[in-house]
Design a protein around this motif. Sequence first.
Motif, PDB file in Angstrom:
ATOM      1  N   MET A 166      20.686  43.198  33.534  1.00 24.02           N
ATOM      2  CA  MET A 166      20.742  43.398  31.841  1.00 24.02           C
ATOM      3  C   MET A 166      19.719  42.552  31.460  1.00 24.02           C
ATOM      4  O   MET A 166      18.847  42.797  30.611  1.00 24.02           O
ATOM      5  N   SER A 167      19.636  41.102  31.942  1.00 24.80           N
ATOM      6  CA  SER A 167      18.650  40.319  31.300  1.00 24.80           C
ATOM      7  C   SER A 167      17.224  40.731  31.550  1.00 24.80           C
ATOM      8  O   SER A 167      16.315  40.676  30.632  1.00 24.80           O
ATOM      9  N   LEU A 168      16.941  41.076  32.958  1.00 29.10           N
ATOM     10  CA  LEU A 168      15.528  41.617  33.213  1.00 29.10           C
ATOM     11  C   LEU A 168      15.347  42.961  32.272  1.00 29.10           C
ATOM     12  O   LEU A 168      14.078  42.944  31.811  1.00 29.10           O
ATOM     13  N   GLU A 169      16.141  43.662  32.219  1.00 23.62           N
ATOM     14  CA  GLU A 169      15.646  45.140  31.362  1.00 23.62           C
ATOM     15  C   GLU A 169      15.574  44.909  30.078  1.00 23.62           C
ATOM     16  O   GLU A 169      14.641  45.373  29.453  1.00 23.62           O
ATOM     17  N   ARG A 170      16.053  43.768  29.540  1.00 25.16           N
ATOM     18  CA  ARG A 170      16.148  43.462  28.166  1.00 25.16           C
ATOM     19  C   ARG A 170      14.654  42.829  28.070  1.00 25.16           C
ATOM     20  O   ARG A 170      14.145  42.933  26.790  1.00 25.16           O
ATOM     21  N   ALA A 171      14.025  42.118  29.142  1.00 24.29           N
ATOM     22  CA  ALA A 171      12.795  41.758  28.833  1.00 24.29           C
ATOM     23  C   ALA A 171      11.720  42.583  29.293  1.00 24.29           C
ATOM     24  O   ALA A 171      10.457  42.250  29.314  1.00 24.29           O
ATOM     25  N   GLY A 172      12.178  43.953  29.415  1.00 22.17           N
ATOM     26  CA  GLY A 172      10.822  44.954  29.760  1.00 22.17           C
ATOM     27  C   GLY A 172      10.812  45.316  31.116  1.00 22.17           C
ATOM     28  O   GLY A 172       9.925  46.252  31.524  1.00 22.17           O
TER      29      GLY A 172
ATOM     30  N   PHE B 129      22.333  29.610  37.911  1.00 27.61           N
ATOM     31  CA  PHE B 129      21.026  29.470  37.344  1.00 27.61           C
ATOM     32  C   PHE B 129      21.282  29.845  35.866  1.00 27.61           C
ATOM     33  O   PHE B 129      22.023  30.557  35.240  1.00 27.61           O
ATOM     34  N   ASP B 130      20.034  29.418  35.029  1.00 28.03           N
ATOM     35  CA  ASP B 130      19.782  29.816  33.669  1.00 28.03           C
ATOM     36  C   ASP B 130      18.953  31.024  33.566  1.00 28.03           C
ATOM     37  O   ASP B 130      17.814  31.049  34.420  1.00 28.03           O
ATOM     38  N   VAL B 131      19.266  31.922  32.772  1.00 27.66           N
ATOM     39  CA  VAL B 131      18.684  33.191  32.801  1.00 27.66           C
ATOM     40  C   VAL B 131      17.120  32.807  32.473  1.00 27.66           C
ATOM     41  O   VAL B 131      16.241  33.733  33.044  1.00 27.66           O
ATOM     42  N   ALA B 132      17.012  31.942  31.311  1.00 24.51           N
ATOM     43  CA  ALA B 132      15.515  31.817  30.867  1.00 24.51           C
ATOM     44  C   ALA B 132      14.767  31.237  32.093  1.00 24.51           C
ATOM     45  O   ALA B 132      13.573  31.815  31.895  1.00 24.51           O
ATOM     46  N   GLU B 133      15.185  30.571  32.929  1.00 20.98           N
ATOM     47  CA  GLU B 133      14.465  29.994  34.189  1.00 20.98           C
ATOM     48  C   GLU B 133      14.123  31.104  35.386  1.00 20.98           C
ATOM     49  O   GLU B 133      12.969  31.238  35.760  1.00 20.98           O
ATOM     50  N   LEU B 134      15.254  32.203  35.479  1.00 20.81           N
ATOM     51  CA  LEU B 134      14.998  33.167  36.189  1.00 20.81           C
ATOM     52  C   LEU B 134      13.765  33.944  35.531  1.00 20.81           C
ATOM     53  O   LEU B 134      12.900  34.361  36.271  1.00 20.81           O
ATOM     54  N   LEU B 135      13.842  34.521  34.431  1.00 18.03           N
ATOM     55  CA  LEU B 135      12.730  35.085  33.558  1.00 18.03           C
ATOM     56  C   LEU B 135      11.396  34.432  34.084  1.00 18.03           C
ATOM     57  O   LEU B 135      10.364  35.070  34.321  1.00 18.03           O
ATOM     58  N   ALA B 136      11.362  33.077  33.728  1.00 19.30           N
ATOM     59  CA  ALA B 136      10.035  32.381  34.062  1.00 19.30           C
ATOM     60  C   ALA B 136       9.499  32.475  35.576  1.00 19.30           C
ATOM     61  O   ALA B 136       8.622  32.891  35.653  1.00 19.30           O
ATOM     62  N   ARG B 137      10.629  32.348  36.532  1.00 15.44           N
ATOM     63  CA  ARG B 137      10.219  32.224  37.871  1.00 15.44           C
ATOM     64  C   ARG B 137       9.619  33.902  38.098  1.00 15.44           C
ATOM     65  O   ARG B 137       8.791  33.762  38.949  1.00 15.44           O
ATOM     66  N   VAL B 138      10.401  34.872  37.711  1.00 16.98           N
ATOM     67  CA  VAL B 138       9.944  36.099  38.037  1.00 16.98           C
ATOM     68  C   VAL B 138       8.556  36.270  37.538  1.00 16.98           C
ATOM     69  O   VAL B 138       7.564  36.894  38.111  1.00 16.98           O
ATOM     70  N   ASP B 139       8.112  35.971  36.051  1.00 18.48           N
ATOM     71  CA  ASP B 139       6.962  35.879  35.490  1.00 18.48           C
ATOM     72  C   ASP B 139       5.844  35.457  36.270  1.00 18.48           C
ATOM     73  O   ASP B 139       4.743  36.016  36.567  1.00 18.48           O
TER      74      ASP B 139
END
Length: 221
Positions: free
Chosen positions: A19-25, A102-112
Amino acid sequence: MVRILIIEDEKPIANLISMSLERAGYHCDSVFTGTDAVGLIDENIYDLILLDIMLPGIDGFELMDYIYPLNIPVIFITAKSDVKDKVKGLNMGAEDYIVKPFDVAELLARVDVVLRRYNKKKMVFMIKDLEINLISRSVKKGSEEIPLTPKEFDLLALFAQNPNIALFRDVIYERVWGGDYEGDSRTVDLHIQRMRKKVGLEMELKTIYKVGYRLELKDEN
Protein backbone atom coordinates in the motif's frame (compact mmCIF):
# COMPACT_ATOMS: atom_id res chain seq x y z
CA MET A 1 6.48 2.16 -14.21
CA VAL A 2 8.86 0.67 -11.65
CA ARG A 3 7.75 -2.83 -10.65
CA ILE A 4 8.59 -4.24 -7.20
CA LEU A 5 8.16 -7.77 -5.86
CA ILE A 6 7.46 -8.11 -2.12
CA ILE A 7 8.34 -11.53 -0.68
CA GLU A 8 6.99 -11.55 2.87
CA ASP A 9 5.09 -14.32 4.69
CA GLU A 10 3.33 -11.99 7.15
CA LYS A 11 0.41 -10.73 5.09
CA PRO A 12 -0.34 -7.59 7.17
CA ILE A 13 3.28 -6.45 6.71
CA ALA A 14 3.22 -7.31 3.01
CA ASN A 15 -0.02 -5.36 2.59
CA LEU A 16 1.38 -2.35 4.46
CA ILE A 17 4.50 -2.30 2.28
CA SER A 18 2.49 -2.73 -0.91
CA MET A 19 0.00 0.00 0.00
CA SER A 20 2.77 2.44 0.93
CA LEU A 21 4.78 1.82 -2.23
CA GLU A 22 1.75 1.99 -4.52
CA ARG A 23 0.67 5.28 -2.95
CA ALA A 24 4.16 6.52 -3.79
CA GLY A 25 3.70 5.53 -7.43
CA TYR A 26 5.22 2.04 -7.67
CA HIS A 27 3.58 -1.12 -9.01
CA CYS A 28 3.81 -4.02 -6.52
CA ASP A 29 3.26 -7.77 -6.54
CA SER A 30 3.22 -9.70 -3.26
CA VAL A 31 3.97 -13.34 -2.57
CA PHE A 32 4.10 -15.18 0.74
CA THR A 33 6.42 -18.16 0.24
CA GLY A 34 9.85 -18.58 -1.27
CA THR A 35 8.60 -21.33 -3.56
CA ASP A 36 5.85 -19.14 -5.05
CA ALA A 37 8.34 -16.29 -5.40
CA VAL A 38 10.47 -18.35 -7.79
CA GLY A 39 7.51 -18.74 -10.11
CA LEU A 40 6.79 -15.00 -10.20
CA ILE A 41 10.44 -14.13 -10.76
CA ASP A 42 10.57 -16.57 -13.69
CA GLU A 43 7.40 -15.13 -15.25
CA ASN A 44 7.94 -11.38 -14.77
CA ILE A 45 10.54 -8.65 -14.96
CA TYR A 46 11.10 -6.80 -11.68
CA ASP A 47 13.11 -3.66 -10.97
CA LEU A 48 13.51 -4.41 -7.25
CA ILE A 49 12.78 -7.22 -4.80
CA LEU A 50 12.00 -6.74 -1.10
CA LEU A 51 12.89 -10.03 0.56
CA ASP A 52 12.16 -11.47 3.99
CA ILE A 53 14.58 -14.09 5.33
CA MET A 54 12.30 -16.33 7.38
CA LEU A 55 9.99 -17.74 4.71
CA PRO A 56 8.15 -21.06 4.43
CA GLY A 57 9.60 -23.39 1.82
CA ILE A 58 12.69 -21.69 0.43
CA ASP A 59 14.11 -19.16 2.89
CA GLY A 60 15.38 -15.70 1.96
CA PHE A 61 19.07 -16.61 1.91
CA GLU A 62 18.43 -19.55 -0.42
CA LEU A 63 16.26 -17.35 -2.60
CA MET A 64 19.00 -14.71 -2.72
CA ASP A 65 21.30 -17.28 -4.34
CA TYR A 66 18.68 -17.73 -7.05
CA ILE A 67 18.06 -14.00 -7.56
CA TYR A 68 21.66 -12.76 -7.57
CA PRO A 69 22.61 -13.96 -11.10
CA LEU A 70 19.50 -12.21 -12.50
CA ASN A 71 20.93 -8.77 -11.59
CA ILE A 72 17.77 -7.67 -9.79
CA PRO A 73 18.54 -5.43 -6.78
CA VAL A 74 17.37 -6.84 -3.45
CA ILE A 75 16.61 -5.22 -0.11
CA PHE A 76 16.26 -7.61 2.81
CA ILE A 77 13.39 -6.72 5.17
CA THR A 78 13.54 -9.01 8.19
CA ALA A 79 13.16 -9.37 11.93
CA LYS A 80 16.63 -10.95 12.09
CA SER A 81 18.63 -8.13 13.65
CA ASP A 82 21.82 -10.07 14.40
CA VAL A 83 24.88 -8.43 12.85
CA LYS A 84 26.01 -11.79 11.43
CA ASP A 85 22.76 -12.11 9.46
CA LYS A 86 23.08 -8.55 8.17
CA VAL A 87 26.68 -9.13 7.08
CA LYS A 88 25.69 -12.41 5.44
CA GLY A 89 22.85 -10.76 3.51
CA LEU A 90 25.02 -7.90 2.28
CA ASN A 91 27.87 -10.26 1.36
CA MET A 92 25.42 -12.30 -0.71
CA GLY A 93 24.80 -9.22 -2.85
CA ALA A 94 21.83 -7.45 -1.25
CA GLU A 95 21.78 -3.68 -1.72
CA ASP A 96 20.37 -2.97 1.74
CA TYR A 97 19.12 -4.65 4.92
CA ILE A 98 16.18 -3.23 6.90
CA VAL A 99 15.23 -4.61 10.31
CA LYS A 100 11.58 -4.84 11.42
CA PRO A 101 9.87 -2.86 12.76
CA PHE A 102 10.72 -0.11 10.30
CA ASP A 103 9.43 3.36 9.44
CA VAL A 104 7.60 3.55 6.11
CA ALA A 105 9.27 6.86 5.22
CA GLU A 106 12.68 5.24 5.71
CA LEU A 107 11.67 2.28 3.52
CA LEU A 108 10.56 4.64 0.73
CA ALA A 109 13.83 6.55 0.96
CA ARG A 110 15.92 3.37 0.80
CA VAL A 111 13.91 2.03 -2.15
CA ASP A 112 14.45 5.32 -3.95
CA VAL A 113 18.23 5.22 -3.33
CA VAL A 114 18.57 1.66 -4.65
CA LEU A 115 16.51 2.38 -7.76
CA ARG A 116 18.62 5.45 -8.54
CA ARG A 117 21.79 3.41 -8.01
CA TYR A 118 20.59 0.90 -10.59
CA ASN A 119 19.41 3.63 -12.97
CA LYS A 120 15.91 2.20 -12.84
CA LYS A 121 14.52 5.70 -12.76
CA LYS A 122 14.55 8.03 -15.70
CA MET A 123 16.60 11.15 -15.12
CA VAL A 124 15.16 13.39 -17.87
CA PHE A 125 11.43 13.87 -18.46
CA MET A 126 9.55 15.70 -21.20
CA ILE A 127 6.13 17.02 -20.21
CA LYS A 128 4.41 19.19 -22.79
CA ASP A 129 7.16 21.68 -23.72
CA LEU A 130 9.06 21.22 -20.44
CA GLU A 131 12.37 19.41 -20.04
CA ILE A 132 12.89 18.28 -16.43
CA ASN A 133 16.45 17.13 -15.73
CA LEU A 134 16.90 15.37 -12.39
CA ILE A 135 20.69 15.33 -12.68
CA SER A 136 21.18 19.07 -13.18
CA ARG A 137 17.97 19.84 -11.24
CA SER A 138 16.89 22.17 -14.00
CA VAL A 139 13.62 22.86 -15.82
CA LYS A 140 13.64 24.31 -19.31
CA LYS A 141 10.87 25.55 -21.58
CA GLY A 142 12.52 25.60 -24.97
CA SER A 143 15.89 27.26 -24.41
CA GLU A 144 14.68 29.24 -21.39
CA GLU A 145 15.34 27.90 -17.90
CA ILE A 146 12.51 28.27 -15.38
CA PRO A 147 13.77 29.16 -11.89
CA LEU A 148 12.27 26.97 -9.16
CA THR A 149 13.02 26.73 -5.48
CA PRO A 150 14.47 23.37 -4.30
CA LYS A 151 11.10 22.27 -2.89
CA GLU A 152 9.25 23.33 -6.05
CA PHE A 153 11.68 21.31 -8.15
CA ASP A 154 11.30 18.27 -5.87
CA LEU A 155 7.52 18.49 -6.21
CA LEU A 156 7.68 18.71 -10.00
CA ALA A 157 10.12 15.78 -10.15
CA LEU A 158 7.82 13.68 -7.96
CA PHE A 159 4.86 14.25 -10.26
CA ALA A 160 6.96 13.70 -13.40
CA GLN A 161 8.04 10.31 -12.03
CA ASN A 162 4.44 9.35 -11.20
CA PRO A 163 2.18 10.51 -14.06
CA ASN A 164 -1.55 9.75 -13.93
CA ILE A 165 -1.30 8.58 -10.30
CA ALA A 166 -3.16 10.24 -7.44
CA LEU A 167 -0.58 11.13 -4.80
CA PHE A 168 -1.84 11.62 -1.25
CA ARG A 169 -0.81 14.79 0.54
CA ASP A 170 0.91 12.82 3.30
CA VAL A 171 2.97 10.91 0.70
CA ILE A 172 3.90 14.16 -1.05
CA TYR A 173 4.95 15.71 2.24
CA GLU A 174 7.04 12.70 3.30
CA ARG A 175 8.78 12.43 -0.09
CA VAL A 176 9.55 16.16 -0.47
CA TRP A 177 9.89 17.47 3.07
CA GLY A 178 11.14 14.23 4.59
CA GLY A 179 9.10 14.35 7.77
CA ASP A 180 5.85 13.09 9.27
CA TYR A 181 2.72 14.69 7.86
CA GLU A 182 0.69 16.38 10.63
CA GLY A 183 -2.48 16.99 8.63
CA ASP A 184 -1.87 20.65 7.74
CA SER A 185 -2.14 20.80 3.95
CA ARG A 186 -1.24 24.50 3.58
CA THR A 187 2.48 23.88 3.06
CA VAL A 188 1.88 21.30 0.33
CA ASP A 189 -0.93 23.23 -1.34
CA LEU A 190 0.88 26.59 -1.47
CA HIS A 191 4.07 25.12 -2.90
CA ILE A 192 2.16 23.17 -5.56
CA GLN A 193 0.09 26.20 -6.53
CA ARG A 194 3.21 28.31 -7.07
CA MET A 195 5.09 25.53 -8.87
CA ARG A 196 2.38 24.62 -11.36
CA LYS A 197 1.81 28.29 -12.23
CA LYS A 198 5.54 28.81 -12.86
CA VAL A 199 5.82 25.81 -15.20
CA GLY A 200 2.42 26.20 -16.86
CA LEU A 201 0.78 22.97 -15.65
CA GLU A 202 -2.39 24.51 -14.21
CA MET A 203 -4.61 22.29 -16.39
CA GLU A 204 -2.58 19.08 -16.10
CA LEU A 205 -1.77 19.07 -12.37
CA LYS A 206 -5.20 18.38 -10.90
CA THR A 207 -6.36 18.74 -7.33
CA ILE A 208 -8.06 15.54 -6.12
CA TYR A 209 -10.65 16.40 -3.47
CA LYS A 210 -9.72 15.12 0.01
CA VAL A 211 -6.80 13.13 -1.45
CA GLY A 212 -4.03 15.18 -3.02
CA TYR A 213 -2.92 15.80 -6.58
CA ARG A 214 -2.53 13.98 -9.91
CA LEU A 215 -0.49 14.95 -12.98
CA GLU A 216 -2.77 14.01 -15.87
CA LEU A 217 -0.92 13.20 -19.09
CA LYS A 218 -2.10 11.44 -22.21
CA ASP A 219 1.14 9.48 -22.44
CA GLU A 220 3.31 8.43 -19.48
CA ASN A 221 6.84 9.83 -19.54
